[in-house]
Scaffold this active site. Sequence first.
Site, PDB file in Angstrom:
ATOM      1  N   LYS A 191      -4.032 -10.631   0.782  1.00 21.18           N
ATOM      2  CA  LYS A 191      -3.725 -11.694   1.770  1.00 21.18           C
ATOM      3  C   LYS A 191      -4.618 -11.564   2.983  1.00 21.18           C
ATOM      4  O   LYS A 191      -5.115 -10.473   3.307  1.00 21.18           O
ATOM      5  CB  LYS A 191      -2.254 -11.666   2.178  1.00 21.18           C
ATOM      6  CG  LYS A 191      -1.754 -10.357   2.838  1.00 21.18           C
ATOM      7  CD  LYS A 191      -2.044 -10.246   4.304  1.00 21.18           C
ATOM      8  CE  LYS A 191      -1.729  -8.855   4.847  1.00 21.18           C
ATOM      9  NZ  LYS A 191      -2.285  -8.611   6.206  1.00 21.18           N
ATOM     10  N   VAL A 211      -8.638  -0.669  -0.008  1.00 21.65           N
ATOM     11  CA  VAL A 211      -7.551   0.196   0.453  1.00 21.65           C
ATOM     12  C   VAL A 211      -7.617   0.287   1.985  1.00 21.65           C
ATOM     13  O   VAL A 211      -8.705   0.415   2.558  1.00 21.65           O
ATOM     14  CB  VAL A 211      -7.693   1.602  -0.184  1.00 21.65           C
ATOM     15  CG1 VAL A 211      -6.708   2.581   0.436  1.00 21.65           C
ATOM     16  CG2 VAL A 211      -7.475   1.515  -1.695  1.00 21.65           C
ATOM     17  N   ALA A 212      -6.449   0.208   2.640  1.00 17.32           N
ATOM     18  CA  ALA A 212      -6.369   0.273   4.116  1.00 17.32           C
ATOM     19  C   ALA A 212      -7.314  -0.731   4.767  1.00 17.32           C
ATOM     20  O   ALA A 212      -7.970  -0.449   5.765  1.00 17.32           O
ATOM     21  CB  ALA A 212      -6.657   1.688   4.630  1.00 17.32           C
ATOM     22  N   GLY A 242      -6.377  -4.061   5.608  1.00 16.03           N
ATOM     23  CA  GLY A 242      -5.727  -5.155   6.327  1.00 16.03           C
ATOM     24  C   GLY A 242      -5.477  -6.366   5.444  1.00 16.03           C
ATOM     25  O   GLY A 242      -5.226  -7.461   5.926  1.00 16.03           O
ATOM     26  N   GLY A 287      -1.811  -2.236  -0.763  1.00 12.84           N
ATOM     27  CA  GLY A 287      -0.691  -1.406  -1.218  1.00 12.84           C
ATOM     28  C   GLY A 287       0.545  -2.261  -1.457  1.00 12.84           C
ATOM     29  O   GLY A 287       1.293  -2.060  -2.423  1.00 12.84           O
ATOM     30  N   ALA A 296       0.522  -5.383  -2.342  1.00  8.35           N
ATOM     31  CA  ALA A 296       0.285  -6.157  -3.569  1.00  8.35           C
ATOM     32  C   ALA A 296       0.675  -5.340  -4.792  1.00  8.35           C
ATOM     33  O   ALA A 296       1.253  -5.871  -5.751  1.00  8.35           O
ATOM     34  CB  ALA A 296      -1.185  -6.573  -3.648  1.00  8.35           C
ATOM     35  N   ASP A 302       4.875  -6.790   4.170  1.00  4.49           N
ATOM     36  CA  ASP A 302       4.013  -7.764   3.490  1.00  4.49           C
ATOM     37  C   ASP A 302       4.367  -7.934   2.011  1.00  4.49           C
ATOM     38  O   ASP A 302       3.799  -8.799   1.337  1.00  4.49           O
ATOM     39  CB  ASP A 302       2.542  -7.321   3.560  1.00  4.49           C
ATOM     40  CG  ASP A 302       1.989  -7.374   4.978  1.00  4.49           C
ATOM     41  OD1 ASP A 302       2.544  -8.112   5.814  1.00  4.49           O
ATOM     42  OD2 ASP A 302       0.984  -6.679   5.228  1.00  4.49           O
TER      43      ASP A 302
HETATM   44  O1  C5P Z   1       6.282  -2.714   6.741  1.00  2.00           O
HETATM   45  P1  C5P Z   1       5.175  -1.753   6.530  1.00  2.00           P
HETATM   46  O2  C5P Z   1       5.652  -0.427   5.998  1.00  2.00           O
HETATM   47  O3  C5P Z   1       4.046  -2.293   5.717  1.00  2.00           O
HETATM   48  O4  C5P Z   1       4.562  -1.487   7.950  1.00  2.00           O
HETATM   49  C1  C5P Z   1       3.651  -0.430   8.188  1.00  2.00           C
HETATM   50  C2  C5P Z   1       3.646  -0.103   9.663  1.00  2.00           C
HETATM   51  O5  C5P Z   1       3.108  -1.185  10.412  1.00  2.00           O
HETATM   52  C3  C5P Z   1       5.013   0.130  10.260  1.00  2.00           C
HETATM   53  O6  C5P Z   1       5.390   1.465  10.121  1.00  2.00           O
HETATM   54  C4  C5P Z   1       4.804  -0.242  11.713  1.00  2.00           C
HETATM   55  O7  C5P Z   1       4.158   0.814  12.401  1.00  2.00           O
HETATM   56  C5  C5P Z   1       3.799  -1.370  11.618  1.00  2.00           C
HETATM   57  N1  C5P Z   1       4.439  -2.696  11.633  1.00  2.00           N
HETATM   58  C6  C5P Z   1       5.002  -3.152  12.808  1.00  2.00           C
HETATM   59  N2  C5P Z   1       5.579  -4.400  12.836  1.00  2.00           N
HETATM   60  C7  C5P Z   1       5.575  -5.188  11.753  1.00  2.00           C
HETATM   61  C8  C5P Z   1       4.993  -4.756  10.549  1.00  2.00           C
HETATM   62  C9  C5P Z   1       4.422  -3.488  10.525  1.00  2.00           C
HETATM   63  O8  C5P Z   1       5.012  -2.452  13.811  1.00  2.00           O
HETATM   64  N3  C5P Z   1       6.120  -6.409  11.821  1.00  2.00           N
END
Ligand code: C5P
Length: 305
Positions: free
Chosen positions: A14, A102-103, A105, A109, A111, A143
């Site tokens: 995405k 990977v990593a 943005g 992961g 997906a 995501d």
């Molecule tokens: O939800 P996910 O585990 O993918 O998010 C990874 C990190 O990104 C979270 O631990 C947080 O630090 C940050 N995050 C956030 N606010 C969001 C989505 C992600 O702070 N809405």
Amino acid sequence: MPADRPVIVTVPGKINLALGVGARRADGYHDLVTLFQAVSLYDRVTAEAAPAGEIGLVMAGVDVAALGPPEDNLAVRAARLLASRRAPGAGVLLTVLKGIPVAGGMGGGSADAAGALLACERLWHLAPDRAGLLGLAAELGSDVPFLTLGGTAVGRGRGEDLSPVPTTGEWSWVLVTSAEGLSTPLVFARFDELTPNPPAPGLPAGLLDALAGGDPYALGPLLRNDLAAAALDLRPDLAATLQAGRDRGAVAGIVSGSGPTCAFLAADAADAGRLAEELRRDGIGRSVHVVSGPARIGFRHEGRG
Ligand code: C5P
């Protein structure tokens, strides 16, 4: 009884056409409003039968050396979560062929987690349960719900509260990846430092109308990413990447999500091809991909049972 045939799910990555980020919440996440679009760079998740209770993983494709241990892998956690809630004792061997950086943005992961949920639901002959799957997806990551749907959608909350946006037509993008990834939590933490009192997040006025209208020159100026300043602060080299795309005629350029992948909107597919050629010729980024959006999730079964 014949063995279950492997289920193959291709899940797109995405980009965020707009990413409005608000204040950090008590749970550590940030309230956000985003316009997700799935684009045609895919991870392929294959789920095949395995002995009861065994959940295994094989990774292949780009960047796999950069991945952590399999037990932390989001695809494995997704299969375990689905098994624990709806198919106790089920087993699966997952093979993930990575095409999404990977990593980067782009939700790579996430997906894989989405693909594992969708593939295991079929492999284990569970009744399709879209709402239930979206709930499990939200437990796995912000995501993951969007990537079980694909297409285009507005995400609210921490990104998991989705409203699909019906679209016609196709957008042409050029993605420029980076040799080194960026950690999403670090980018959000830098956002907090740079933006102590962010306003309530929203989408740019006119964004959804521009999306419906199909004119890249109307959409381009409305692309926004509130995480861009933080990503650029951590990775100043990305400014040169963004400039390189703009100098070579991109309609607009943005950091994708928490970066470091940069996404450039092109006028059409031919223009995207030209832009990508010039960026490659001039050695910009690690790799340059021409993609289109919105992309869909694909399913197939392999071989005969
Ligand atoms: O939800 P996910 O585990 O993918 O998010 C990874 C990190 O990104 C979270 O631990 C947080 O630090 C940050 N995050 C956030 N606010 C969001 C989505 C992600 O702070 N809405």
